[in-house]
Design an enzyme around this catalytic site. Sequence first.
Site, PDB file in Angstrom:
ATOM      1  N   LYS A  27       0.853  -1.189   0.000  1.00  0.00           N
ATOM      2  CA  LYS A  27       0.000   0.000   0.000  1.00  0.00           C
ATOM      3  C   LYS A  27       0.887   1.236   0.000  1.00  0.00           C
ATOM      4  O   LYS A  27       1.685   1.432   0.915  1.00  0.00           O
ATOM      5  CB  LYS A  27      -0.918  -0.004   1.227  1.00  0.00           C
ATOM      6  CG  LYS A  27      -1.982   1.079   1.201  1.00  0.00           C
ATOM      7  CD  LYS A  27      -2.914   0.959   2.405  1.00  0.00           C
ATOM      8  CE  LYS A  27      -4.090   1.912   2.292  1.00  0.00           C
ATOM      9  NZ  LYS A  27      -3.690   3.321   2.161  1.00  0.00           N
ATOM     10  N   PHE A 116      -2.444  -0.807 -10.576  1.00  0.00           N
ATOM     11  CA  PHE A 116      -2.708  -2.129  -9.983  1.00  0.00           C
ATOM     12  C   PHE A 116      -3.961  -2.820 -10.511  1.00  0.00           C
ATOM     13  O   PHE A 116      -4.196  -3.989 -10.197  1.00  0.00           O
ATOM     14  CB  PHE A 116      -2.781  -2.038  -8.455  1.00  0.00           C
ATOM     15  CG  PHE A 116      -3.720  -1.005  -7.903  1.00  0.00           C
ATOM     16  CD1 PHE A 116      -5.078  -1.247  -7.841  1.00  0.00           C
ATOM     17  CD2 PHE A 116      -3.237   0.213  -7.435  1.00  0.00           C
ATOM     18  CE1 PHE A 116      -5.952  -0.310  -7.318  1.00  0.00           C
ATOM     19  CE2 PHE A 116      -4.094   1.170  -6.914  1.00  0.00           C
ATOM     20  CZ  PHE A 116      -5.458   0.901  -6.852  1.00  0.00           C
TER      21      PHE A 116
END
Length: 209
Positions: A27, A116
């Site tokens: 993250k 992503f």
Amino acid sequence: MIEASDLMLATLHPRPFSDPDWLFELKYDGFRCLVVKEGGQVKLWSRNGNLFNGSFPEVVRAVESVPGDFVWDAELTVDDDTGRSSFDRLRQRAVTKTRKNVRAAAKSDPARLYVFDALSIDGTDIRGLPLTERKVQLRKSFDNTGTLIYASGIEDEGKLVFEQVEELGLEGMVAKRIDSTYQRGRSRDWLKIKFAGYGRPAALGWGRK
């Protein structure tokens, strides 16, 4: 038409875990970004529906160079001198507006786009496909550069990924069901696990990004 309000959002989860049915990604501490390229025109949308184009022209140019039309889900970041994502530098870039200052900021604090997921490729909506299939199509759609980076993730080994998060002092990780479709809004098919030590100075030798 796909809009920023269609972004899929992760649900907070208390602890890291490992599971062969899940993919685990780092993250990054940045801005969520819906990347739309249609008819040669690029739009970088924030989660709140604001345009990033004016503040991040180097990212716009990088996306323009990718063939075809597409809609990507990504994280927009600026790194600090240690190579970690710096939210403070990113926020300063976002409020820089005059052309001269934007050019200077792009040189001193260049932005990166960690891509992503894909919602659409070459005009075909692929949100109904499993995550693993969307990832395959996304990986085929562009090559990594200094500005565009494909965020791959690791299947099964969530606890190992979180050890890397702690070692590097990152914000956390995101866990995603490998067979999940892309769904608008908050979902338990995506879980975010935050590192409690993120942003604390240094017993480990790192500080707030």
